[in-house]
Write a protein that holds these residues in place. Sequence first.
Motif, mmCIF file in Angstrom:
data_model
loop_
_atom_site.group_PDB
_atom_site.id
_atom_site.type_symbol
_atom_site.label_atom_id
_atom_site.label_comp_id
_atom_site.label_asym_id
_atom_site.label_seq_id
_atom_site.Cartn_x
_atom_site.Cartn_y
_atom_site.Cartn_z
ATOM 1 N N UNK A 48 0.734 -1.091 0.114
ATOM 2 C CA UNK A 48 -0.073 0.007 -0.055
ATOM 3 C C UNK A 48 0.750 1.279 0.031
ATOM 4 N N UNK A 49 2.087 1.190 -0.229
ATOM 5 C CA UNK A 49 3.015 2.238 -0.096
ATOM 6 C C UNK A 49 2.815 3.196 -1.468
ATOM 7 N N UNK A 50 3.165 4.330 -1.669
ATOM 8 C CA UNK A 50 2.957 5.138 -2.799
ATOM 9 C C UNK A 50 3.552 4.467 -4.055
ATOM 10 N N UNK A 51 4.826 3.902 -3.871
ATOM 11 C CA UNK A 51 5.567 3.482 -5.142
ATOM 12 C C UNK A 51 4.891 2.188 -5.650
ATOM 13 N N UNK A 52 4.266 1.389 -4.784
ATOM 14 C CA UNK A 52 3.360 0.156 -5.238
ATOM 15 C C UNK A 52 2.369 0.570 -6.020
ATOM 16 N N UNK A 53 1.721 1.575 -5.236
ATOM 17 C CA UNK A 53 0.362 2.292 -6.000
ATOM 18 C C UNK A 53 0.685 2.826 -7.352
ATOM 19 N N UNK A 54 1.749 3.669 -7.495
ATOM 20 C CA UNK A 54 2.100 4.142 -8.751
ATOM 21 C C UNK A 54 2.540 3.131 -9.897
ATOM 22 N N UNK A 55 3.079 2.016 -9.303
ATOM 23 C CA UNK A 55 3.470 0.775 -10.398
ATOM 24 C C UNK A 55 2.336 -0.184 -10.529
ATOM 25 N N UNK A 56 1.048 -0.132 -9.727
ATOM 26 C CA UNK A 56 -0.066 -1.019 -10.079
ATOM 27 C C UNK A 56 0.447 -2.191 -9.460
ATOM 28 N N UNK A 57 1.349 -2.401 -8.346
ATOM 29 C CA UNK A 57 1.517 -3.748 -7.796
ATOM 30 C C UNK A 57 0.327 -4.376 -6.906
ATOM 31 N N UNK A 58 -0.043 -5.402 -6.952
ATOM 32 C CA UNK A 58 -1.331 -6.176 -6.171
ATOM 33 C C UNK A 58 -0.792 -7.161 -5.600
ATOM 34 N N UNK A 59 -1.543 -7.617 -4.611
ATOM 35 C CA UNK A 59 -1.317 -9.293 -4.007
ATOM 36 C C UNK A 59 -1.721 -10.215 -4.710
ATOM 37 N N UNK A 60 -1.269 -11.365 -4.501
ATOM 38 C CA UNK A 60 -1.642 -12.625 -5.150
ATOM 39 C C UNK A 60 -3.177 -12.688 -5.181
ATOM 40 N N UNK A 61 -3.628 -12.636 -3.916
ATOM 41 C CA UNK A 61 -4.965 -12.740 -3.649
ATOM 42 C C UNK A 61 -5.839 -11.705 -4.586
ATOM 43 N N UNK A 62 -5.491 -10.637 -4.787
ATOM 44 C CA UNK A 62 -6.294 -9.372 -5.460
ATOM 45 C C UNK A 62 -6.196 -9.865 -6.861
ATOM 46 N N UNK A 63 -5.011 -10.156 -7.239
ATOM 47 C CA UNK A 63 -4.823 -10.811 -8.773
ATOM 48 C C UNK A 63 -5.769 -11.925 -9.289
ATOM 49 N N UNK A 64 -5.831 -12.890 -8.248
ATOM 50 C CA UNK A 64 -6.572 -14.227 -8.300
ATOM 51 C C UNK A 64 -8.203 -14.130 -8.747
ATOM 52 N N UNK A 65 -8.541 -12.889 -7.695
ATOM 53 C CA UNK A 65 -9.958 -12.376 -7.611
ATOM 54 C C UNK A 65 -10.367 -11.726 -8.876
ATOM 55 N N UNK A 66 -9.426 -10.546 -9.302
ATOM 56 C CA UNK A 66 -9.541 -9.810 -10.685
ATOM 57 C C UNK A 66 -9.645 -10.744 -11.832
ATOM 58 N N UNK A 67 -8.766 -11.759 -11.778
ATOM 59 C CA UNK A 67 -8.612 -12.658 -13.115
ATOM 60 C C UNK A 67 -9.706 -13.515 -13.288
ATOM 61 N N UNK A 68 -10.273 -14.180 -12.286
ATOM 62 C CA UNK A 68 -11.438 -14.956 -12.303
ATOM 63 C C UNK A 68 -12.726 -14.025 -12.397
ATOM 64 N N UNK A 69 -12.738 -12.985 -11.934
ATOM 65 C CA UNK A 69 -13.898 -12.143 -12.318
ATOM 66 C C UNK A 69 -13.760 -11.814 -13.547
ATOM 67 N N UNK A 70 -12.840 -11.720 -14.650
ATOM 68 C CA UNK A 70 -12.901 -11.523 -15.916
ATOM 69 C C UNK A 70 -13.488 -12.934 -16.678
ATOM 70 N N UNK A 71 -12.966 -14.011 -16.197
ATOM 71 C CA UNK A 71 -13.365 -15.225 -16.834
ATOM 72 C C UNK A 71 -14.939 -15.488 -16.712
ATOM 73 N N UNK A 72 -15.369 -15.022 -15.228
ATOM 74 C CA UNK A 72 -17.037 -15.237 -15.002
ATOM 75 C C UNK A 72 -17.591 -14.400 -15.684
ATOM 76 N N UNK A 73 -17.350 -13.008 -16.018
ATOM 77 C CA UNK A 73 -18.079 -11.767 -16.740
ATOM 78 C C UNK A 73 -17.712 -12.494 -18.049
#
Length: 108
Positions: free
Chosen positions: A83-108
């Motif tokens: 959650x630090x500013x460098x990670x937010x600028x670079x768009x770094x996310x946790x593995x769990x967040x990536x998993x959820x967003x990827x599967x939401x794309x598959x579901x939609x």
Amino acid sequence: MGKYKAGRRIAVQSARVMMARVENLMKGGAIAKPAWYDAAKMHPPVPLPTWAPAPKEIVFPEDRLMKIYQRRNPDWSFEVLKQHSDAQRQGEKTRGYKFVTLWQQYID
């Protein structure tokens, strides 16, 4: 519960305790009947409800996917939240967040 409701609860409980103590002191003959006793006895504090209904659980569509991720990855609680500013600028996310967003794309 807000601070005023909690304060009211304490005030009502302490009023009841005070009445009980004064009654015991009067029965024992330690004190004479106070001037305010009859008025307080005629108008006691309003009884407070002893229970409240449980709030409904709020469930988001992502919650089901996150539970699947947590079940498949027992070490999910050790993931670092970026959650630090460098990670937010670079768009770094946790593995769990990536998993959820990827599967939401598959579901939609």
